[in-house]
Design a protein around this motif. Structure first.
Motif, PDB file in Angstrom:
ATOM      1  N   PHE A  48       0.653   0.538  14.865  1.00  0.00           N
ATOM      2  CA  PHE A  48       0.798  -0.868  14.482  1.00  0.00           C
ATOM      3  C   PHE A  48       1.852  -0.949  13.391  1.00  0.00           C
ATOM      4  CE2 PHE A  48      -2.151   0.896  11.540  1.00  0.00           C
ATOM      5  CZ  PHE A  48      -1.920   0.243  10.340  1.00  0.00           C
ATOM      6  N   THR A  49       2.428  -2.128  13.243  1.00  0.00           N
ATOM      7  CA  THR A  49       3.460  -2.348  12.235  1.00  0.00           C
ATOM      8  C   THR A  49       2.864  -3.179  11.113  1.00  0.00           C
ATOM      9  OG1 THR A  49       5.180  -2.260  13.922  1.00  0.00           O
ATOM     10  CG2 THR A  49       5.765  -3.279  11.811  1.00  0.00           C
ATOM     11  N   TYR A  50       3.084  -2.707   9.894  1.00  0.00           N
ATOM     12  CA  TYR A  50       2.557  -3.401   8.708  1.00  0.00           C
ATOM     13  C   TYR A  50       3.691  -3.619   7.727  1.00  0.00           C
ATOM     14  CZ  TYR A  50      -0.463  -4.647   4.844  1.00  0.00           C
ATOM     15  OH  TYR A  50      -1.066  -5.328   3.813  1.00  0.00           O
ATOM     16  N   ASP A  51       3.698  -4.776   7.087  1.00  0.00           N
ATOM     17  CA  ASP A  51       4.725  -5.112   6.103  1.00  0.00           C
ATOM     18  C   ASP A  51       4.218  -4.795   4.702  1.00  0.00           C
ATOM     19  OD1 ASP A  51       6.910  -6.042   4.726  1.00  0.00           O
ATOM     20  OD2 ASP A  51       6.595  -8.162   5.226  1.00  0.00           O
ATOM     21  N   PHE A  52       4.729  -3.718   4.138  1.00  0.00           N
ATOM     22  CA  PHE A  52       4.459  -3.397   2.741  1.00  0.00           C
ATOM     23  C   PHE A  52       5.422  -4.260   1.929  1.00  0.00           C
ATOM     24  CE2 PHE A  52       3.059   0.258   5.160  1.00  0.00           C
ATOM     25  CZ  PHE A  52       1.833   0.548   4.573  1.00  0.00           C
ATOM     26  N   SER A  53       5.024  -5.490   1.692  1.00  0.00           N
ATOM     27  CA  SER A  53       5.926  -6.521   1.195  1.00  0.00           C
ATOM     28  C   SER A  53       6.314  -6.365  -0.267  1.00  0.00           C
ATOM     29  CB  SER A  53       5.307  -7.904   1.412  1.00  0.00           C
ATOM     30  OG  SER A  53       4.066  -7.980   0.742  1.00  0.00           O
ATOM     31  N   ARG A  54       5.557  -5.590  -1.007  1.00  0.00           N
ATOM     32  CA  ARG A  54       5.915  -5.383  -2.409  1.00  0.00           C
ATOM     33  C   ARG A  54       5.404  -4.026  -2.868  1.00  0.00           C
ATOM     34  NH1 ARG A  54       1.208  -9.177  -4.824  1.00  0.00           N
ATOM     35  NH2 ARG A  54       0.167  -7.475  -5.862  1.00  0.00           N
ATOM     36  N   ALA A  55       5.958  -3.544  -3.955  1.00  0.00           N
ATOM     37  CA  ALA A  55       5.545  -2.259  -4.501  1.00  0.00           C
ATOM     38  C   ALA A  55       4.103  -2.343  -4.995  1.00  0.00           C
ATOM     39  CB  ALA A  55       6.472  -1.848  -5.644  1.00  0.00           C
ATOM     40  N   GLY A  56       3.401  -1.242  -4.872  1.00  0.00           N
ATOM     41  CA  GLY A  56       2.022  -1.197  -5.354  1.00  0.00           C
ATOM     42  C   GLY A  56       1.166  -0.290  -4.494  1.00  0.00           C
ATOM     43  N   LYS A  57      -0.122  -0.332  -4.763  1.00  0.00           N
ATOM     44  CA  LYS A  57      -1.081   0.519  -4.051  1.00  0.00           C
ATOM     45  C   LYS A  57      -1.793  -0.281  -2.966  1.00  0.00           C
ATOM     46  CE  LYS A  57      -1.528   3.878  -7.636  1.00  0.00           C
ATOM     47  NZ  LYS A  57      -0.575   4.825  -7.152  1.00  0.00           N
ATOM     48  N   TYR A  58      -1.779   0.258  -1.762  1.00  0.00           N
ATOM     49  CA  TYR A  58      -2.426  -0.333  -0.603  1.00  0.00           C
ATOM     50  C   TYR A  58      -3.580   0.591  -0.211  1.00  0.00           C
ATOM     51  CZ  TYR A  58       1.673  -3.348  -0.134  1.00  0.00           C
ATOM     52  OH  TYR A  58       2.654  -4.272  -0.358  1.00  0.00           O
ATOM     53  N   GLN A  59      -4.730   0.029   0.071  1.00  0.00           N
ATOM     54  CA  GLN A  59      -5.911   0.828   0.411  1.00  0.00           C
ATOM     55  C   GLN A  59      -6.183   0.765   1.900  1.00  0.00           C
ATOM     56  OE1 GLN A  59      -9.627  -0.568  -1.266  1.00  0.00           O
ATOM     57  NE2 GLN A  59     -10.726   0.430   0.381  1.00  0.00           N
ATOM     58  N   VAL A  60      -6.195   1.924   2.555  1.00  0.00           N
ATOM     59  CA  VAL A  60      -6.627   2.019   3.941  1.00  0.00           C
ATOM     60  C   VAL A  60      -8.106   2.382   3.886  1.00  0.00           C
ATOM     61  CG1 VAL A  60      -6.396   3.262   6.118  1.00  0.00           C
ATOM     62  CG2 VAL A  60      -4.365   2.685   4.785  1.00  0.00           C
ATOM     63  N   GLY A  61      -8.952   1.554   4.471  1.00  0.00           N
ATOM     64  CA  GLY A  61     -10.386   1.772   4.407  1.00  0.00           C
ATOM     65  C   GLY A  61     -10.981   2.107   5.761  1.00  0.00           C
ATOM     66  N   PHE A  62     -11.955   3.011   5.768  1.00  0.00           N
ATOM     67  CA  PHE A  62     -12.706   3.347   6.970  1.00  0.00           C
ATOM     68  C   PHE A  62     -14.123   2.824   6.773  1.00  0.00           C
ATOM     69  CE2 PHE A  62     -15.316   5.946   9.763  1.00  0.00           C
ATOM     70  CZ  PHE A  62     -14.566   5.945  10.938  1.00  0.00           C
ATOM     71  N   HIS A  63     -14.580   2.008   7.721  1.00  0.00           N
ATOM     72  CA  HIS A  63     -15.874   1.328   7.608  1.00  0.00           C
ATOM     73  C   HIS A  63     -16.766   1.718   8.787  1.00  0.00           C
ATOM     74  CE1 HIS A  63     -13.937  -1.704   4.867  1.00  0.00           C
ATOM     75  NE2 HIS A  63     -12.881  -1.310   5.563  1.00  0.00           N
ATOM     76  N   ILE A  64     -18.075   1.739   8.544  1.00  0.00           N
ATOM     77  CA  ILE A  64     -19.036   1.946   9.621  1.00  0.00           C
ATOM     78  C   ILE A  64     -20.014   0.776   9.646  1.00  0.00           C
ATOM     79  CG2 ILE A  64     -18.858   4.458   9.619  1.00  0.00           C
ATOM     80  CD1 ILE A  64     -21.464   4.620   8.074  1.00  0.00           C
ATOM     81  N   LYS A  65     -20.576   0.552  10.817  1.00  0.00           N
ATOM     82  CA  LYS A  65     -21.530  -0.535  11.027  1.00  0.00           C
ATOM     83  C   LYS A  65     -22.779   0.069  11.658  1.00  0.00           C
ATOM     84  CE  LYS A  65     -21.555  -5.117  13.135  1.00  0.00           C
ATOM     85  NZ  LYS A  65     -20.746  -6.063  13.902  1.00  0.00           N
ATOM     86  N   GLU A  66     -23.918  -0.114  10.995  1.00  0.00           N
ATOM     87  CA  GLU A  66     -25.156   0.528  11.444  1.00  0.00           C
ATOM     88  C   GLU A  66     -25.650  -0.002  12.785  1.00  0.00           C
ATOM     89  OE1 GLU A  66     -29.513   1.659   9.651  1.00  0.00           O
ATOM     90  OE2 GLU A  66     -28.419  -0.001   8.762  1.00  0.00           O
ATOM     91  N   ILE A  94      -5.207   5.873  -0.251  1.00  0.00           N
ATOM     92  CA  ILE A  94      -4.250   4.998  -0.924  1.00  0.00           C
ATOM     93  C   ILE A  94      -2.833   5.317  -0.456  1.00  0.00           C
ATOM     94  CG2 ILE A  94      -3.272   4.320  -3.158  1.00  0.00           C
ATOM     95  CD1 ILE A  94      -6.162   3.351  -2.675  1.00  0.00           C
ATOM     96  N   ILE A  95      -2.111   4.268  -0.087  1.00  0.00           N
ATOM     97  CA  ILE A  95      -0.687   4.365   0.219  1.00  0.00           C
ATOM     98  C   ILE A  95       0.047   3.675  -0.927  1.00  0.00           C
ATOM     99  CG2 ILE A  95       1.189   3.698   1.768  1.00  0.00           C
ATOM    100  CD1 ILE A  95      -0.891   3.409   3.999  1.00  0.00           C
ATOM    101  N   THR A  96       0.996   4.378  -1.541  1.00  0.00           N
ATOM    102  CA  THR A  96       1.781   3.772  -2.612  1.00  0.00           C
ATOM    103  C   THR A  96       3.113   3.315  -2.034  1.00  0.00           C
ATOM    104  OG1 THR A  96       0.730   5.201  -4.246  1.00  0.00           O
ATOM    105  CG2 THR A  96       2.789   4.115  -4.905  1.00  0.00           C
ATOM    106  N   ALA A  97       3.387   2.020  -2.142  1.00  0.00           N
ATOM    107  CA  ALA A  97       4.668   1.466  -1.695  1.00  0.00           C
ATOM    108  C   ALA A  97       5.609   1.445  -2.890  1.00  0.00           C
ATOM    109  CB  ALA A  97       4.482   0.067  -1.132  1.00  0.00           C
ATOM    110  N   LEU A  98       6.780   2.033  -2.709  1.00  0.00           N
ATOM    111  CA  LEU A  98       7.749   2.163  -3.788  1.00  0.00           C
ATOM    112  C   LEU A  98       8.983   1.322  -3.492  1.00  0.00           C
ATOM    113  CD1 LEU A  98       7.589   6.068  -3.877  1.00  0.00           C
ATOM    114  CD2 LEU A  98       6.410   4.507  -5.428  1.00  0.00           C
ATOM    115  N   ASN A  99       9.586   0.783  -4.544  1.00  0.00           N
ATOM    116  CA  ASN A  99      10.894   0.148  -4.381  1.00  0.00           C
ATOM    117  C   ASN A  99      11.897   1.267  -4.161  1.00  0.00           C
ATOM    118  OD1 ASN A  99      10.180  -2.579  -4.727  1.00  0.00           O
ATOM    119  ND2 ASN A  99      10.108  -2.309  -6.940  1.00  0.00           N
ATOM    120  N   GLU A 100      12.801   1.092  -3.218  1.00  0.00           N
ATOM    121  CA  GLU A 100      13.748   2.163  -2.860  1.00  0.00           C
ATOM    122  C   GLU A 100      14.548   2.651  -4.003  1.00  0.00           C
ATOM    123  OE1 GLU A 100      15.717   1.587   0.965  1.00  0.00           O
ATOM    124  OE2 GLU A 100      14.476  -0.180   1.153  1.00  0.00           O
TER     125      GLU A 100
END
Length: 184
Positions: free
Chosen positions: A147-165, A178-184
């Protein structure tokens, strides 16, 4: 007679003040930080022991009233991020096509579904992919579609894994990357 009243008042106020100080030291509300984030309900310090609501620590919390027991279900989850065949952790600001690979083990109960999300630095959550589970295993792998995601600004993005009982329960976060998006 006057001195008896004074003595009585001093005694009552001393006992009252001492009781209030004792009660405050026995049951104290405290702030709880989990991975740098403050837990909504906080915790308590009671007689030198710290108590934290188990739901704040993550995972599925089950209360068994007949046995007076709490069970917390939180499997080990390892999250890997792939851009093509390359593993990554940091990105440059902008759009990126990638997928999330999750390895799950030590799952001690059946679950109904899994979900992967991404949360931007402002706290906005986007669902990446969810899937109902047809078979149950104590360990399995889950890989999202590209999938394509827009890391629109610098900062920390959290990828979360969830479960449902089960079908009637809510998703619960059990792991994050955590994915850190950096300004080039």
């Amino acid at each position: 007679m006057k001195w008896k009243r004074i003595l009585l008042c001093v005694t009552v106020f001393s006992l009252l003040g001492g009781s209030l100080l004792f009660a405050d030291s026995v049951n104290e509300k405290i702030r709880v930080l989990i991975n740098g984030k403050e837990a909504a309900d906080g915790g308590y310090l009671i007689d030198g022991t710290t108590y934290v609501p188990v739901r704040e620590a993550g995972g599925i919390a089950k209360w068994d009233n007949s046995n007076k027991r709490v069970t917390v279900i939180k499997p080990n989850v390892h999250i890997f991020l792939f851009k093509g065949d390359t593993v990554f952790g940091n990105v440059n600001v902008g759009k990126l096509k990638f997928n999330v690979f999750s390895q799950v083990d030590s799952l001690t109960t059946d679950i109904a579904a899994v979900k992967v999300t991404i949360t931007n630095p402002s706290g906005q959550v986007k669902d990446i992919q969810s899937q109902e589970l047809k078979t149950q295993k104590d360990n399995f792998w889950f890989r999202t579609y590209d999938f394509t995601y827009d890391f629109s600004r610098a900062g920390k993005y959290q990828v979360g894994f969830h479960i449902k009982e089960n079908a009637n329960s809510n998703y619960v976060l059990v792991a994050e990357k955590i994915i850190t998006a950096l300004n080039e």
